[in-house]
Design a protein around this motif. Sequence first.
Motif, short mmCIF file in Angstrom:
data_model
loop_
_atom_site.label_atom_id
_atom_site.label_comp_id
_atom_site.label_asym_id
_atom_site.label_seq_id
_atom_site.Cartn_x
_atom_site.Cartn_y
_atom_site.Cartn_z
N ARG A 39 47.93 -44.22 -53.28
CA ARG A 39 48.27 -45.63 -53.34
C ARG A 39 47.66 -46.40 -52.17
NH1 ARG A 39 54.17 -47.22 -54.87
NH2 ARG A 39 53.82 -48.21 -52.88
N GLY A 40 47.43 -45.71 -51.07
CA GLY A 40 46.82 -46.36 -49.91
C GLY A 40 45.47 -46.97 -50.24
N SER A 41 44.73 -46.33 -51.13
CA SER A 41 43.44 -46.87 -51.55
C SER A 41 43.62 -48.22 -52.24
CB SER A 41 42.75 -45.89 -52.50
OG SER A 41 41.59 -46.46 -53.04
N PHE A 42 44.67 -48.33 -53.02
CA PHE A 42 44.97 -49.60 -53.69
C PHE A 42 45.14 -50.70 -52.65
CE2 PHE A 42 47.92 -52.80 -55.21
CZ PHE A 42 47.44 -53.11 -56.47
N TYR A 43 45.96 -50.42 -51.65
CA TYR A 43 46.27 -51.43 -50.63
C TYR A 43 45.13 -51.65 -49.64
CZ TYR A 43 50.82 -51.58 -52.72
OH TYR A 43 51.83 -51.74 -53.62
N TRP A 44 44.17 -50.76 -49.65
CA TRP A 44 42.95 -50.99 -48.88
C TRP A 44 42.14 -52.13 -49.51
CZ3 TRP A 44 40.82 -49.92 -44.37
CH2 TRP A 44 39.46 -50.10 -44.21
N HIS A 45 42.17 -52.19 -50.85
CA HIS A 45 41.37 -53.17 -51.58
C HIS A 45 42.12 -54.46 -51.92
CE1 HIS A 45 38.02 -50.43 -51.97
NE2 HIS A 45 38.85 -49.49 -52.37
N PHE A 46 43.45 -54.39 -52.00
CA PHE A 46 44.25 -55.55 -52.39
C PHE A 46 45.42 -55.71 -51.43
CE2 PHE A 46 42.26 -53.77 -56.16
CZ PHE A 46 41.55 -54.86 -56.62
N ALA A 47 45.67 -56.93 -51.01
CA ALA A 47 46.76 -57.20 -50.06
C ALA A 47 48.11 -56.82 -50.65
CB ALA A 47 46.76 -58.67 -49.66
N ASP A 48 48.26 -57.07 -51.94
CA ASP A 48 49.52 -56.76 -52.61
C ASP A 48 49.28 -56.77 -54.12
OD1 ASP A 48 49.39 -59.49 -53.36
OD2 ASP A 48 50.78 -60.09 -51.78
N LEU A 49 50.33 -56.54 -54.86
CA LEU A 49 50.22 -56.48 -56.32
C LEU A 49 49.79 -57.83 -56.89
CD1 LEU A 49 50.55 -54.27 -58.39
CD2 LEU A 49 52.93 -54.93 -58.67
N GLY A 50 50.26 -58.91 -56.30
CA GLY A 50 49.87 -60.25 -56.76
C GLY A 50 48.37 -60.48 -56.65
N ALA A 51 47.78 -60.02 -55.56
CA ALA A 51 46.33 -60.16 -55.39
C ALA A 51 45.59 -59.33 -56.44
CB ALA A 51 45.93 -59.73 -53.98
N PHE A 52 46.10 -58.15 -56.73
CA PHE A 52 45.49 -57.32 -57.76
C PHE A 52 45.60 -58.00 -59.13
CE2 PHE A 52 46.11 -53.92 -60.99
CZ PHE A 52 44.80 -53.46 -61.02
N HIS A 53 46.77 -58.50 -59.45
CA HIS A 53 46.96 -59.20 -60.73
C HIS A 53 45.99 -60.38 -60.84
CE1 HIS A 53 51.32 -57.63 -61.47
NE2 HIS A 53 50.41 -56.67 -61.54
N ALA A 54 45.84 -61.14 -59.75
CA ALA A 54 44.91 -62.27 -59.77
C ALA A 54 43.49 -61.80 -60.03
CB ALA A 54 44.99 -63.03 -58.44
N ALA A 55 43.10 -60.67 -59.45
CA ALA A 55 41.75 -60.13 -59.66
C ALA A 55 41.56 -59.67 -61.10
CB ALA A 55 41.47 -58.98 -58.69
N VAL A 56 42.58 -59.05 -61.68
CA VAL A 56 42.52 -58.61 -63.08
C VAL A 56 42.38 -59.83 -63.99
CG1 VAL A 56 43.85 -57.55 -64.96
CG2 VAL A 56 43.71 -56.42 -62.74
N LEU A 57 43.16 -60.86 -63.74
CA LEU A 57 43.09 -62.07 -64.57
C LEU A 57 41.74 -62.77 -64.41
CD1 LEU A 57 46.71 -63.38 -64.05
CD2 LEU A 57 45.72 -62.56 -66.21
N LYS A 58 41.21 -62.77 -63.21
CA LYS A 58 39.88 -63.37 -62.99
C LYS A 58 38.82 -62.62 -63.80
CE LYS A 58 36.60 -64.66 -59.42
NZ LYS A 58 35.59 -63.79 -58.86
N ARG A 59 38.89 -61.30 -63.76
CA ARG A 59 37.91 -60.50 -64.52
C ARG A 59 38.08 -60.73 -66.02
NH1 ARG A 59 33.45 -59.33 -65.92
NH2 ARG A 59 32.97 -57.24 -66.59
N TRP A 60 39.33 -60.85 -66.49
CA TRP A 60 39.55 -61.14 -67.91
C TRP A 60 38.91 -62.47 -68.28
CZ3 TRP A 60 42.91 -65.05 -70.00
CH2 TRP A 60 42.89 -65.08 -71.40
N ARG A 61 39.05 -63.48 -67.44
CA ARG A 61 38.44 -64.78 -67.73
C ARG A 61 36.92 -64.65 -67.83
NH1 ARG A 61 42.24 -66.53 -63.84
NH2 ARG A 61 40.58 -66.84 -62.34
#
Length: 176
Positions: A39-61
Amino acid sequence: MTDQLCADDWIKEGLKALTKSGFTALKAGPLAKAIGVSRGSFYWHFADLGAFHAAVLKRWREIAAEEIIAGVEADSDEPLTALLRRTFGARLDLERAVRNWAAFDPAAQAAVRAIDRRRLDYIEALLQRRGFSAATAQGRAQILYWTFLGFALSGPPVPPARLQGLLDEIQKMISA
C-alpha cells in the motif's frame, strides 16, 4: 515491478477494478494486492484516496471523450457517422461503472456532468457542420445523446447486424 510502477499503472488498475467491481473497489489495499505491491506504493504516487479518485476520473474523461473525438476527427468517414460507429460499437462497461459511481459521489457526479457537456457540445458542433441551425443542432444533439445513454446503460450487447440497422435508423432520424 515495484521499481517500474508509476501513477499510470495505479490508474489503469483502478479503471479495471472500477469496470469489474464498481467504485467500492477503488481502495489502496485491494489495488495493491492486485498489482502485487505494498500500500505504501499507492501513497507514494497519490496523497490520498481522493487524489487517486480524481486521477481515475480524469483518465476516464480522456478515454470517454477526448480520445474518441480525436479518433473521429482522424477517421476518413463523415464525423457523425464515425462517432456513431465508435460510441455505439464500444464496450460500455466503464461508462456504466462511472455513472453508477456518480450516483453516490459528488466528484464522480461532477466528472459525469463535465463529460456530458463536452459530448453534447461536440455533437452539436458536428450537426452545425452539417448545416443545421444552432437550435436544431442543440435539440438533435440532446436526443442523440439521450439515445446513446439509454443504449449505454441497457445491458447486453446488440448483435452487429441489428446494431448496424439501428445506427442506420439513427442516421436517418438526425438527418431528416
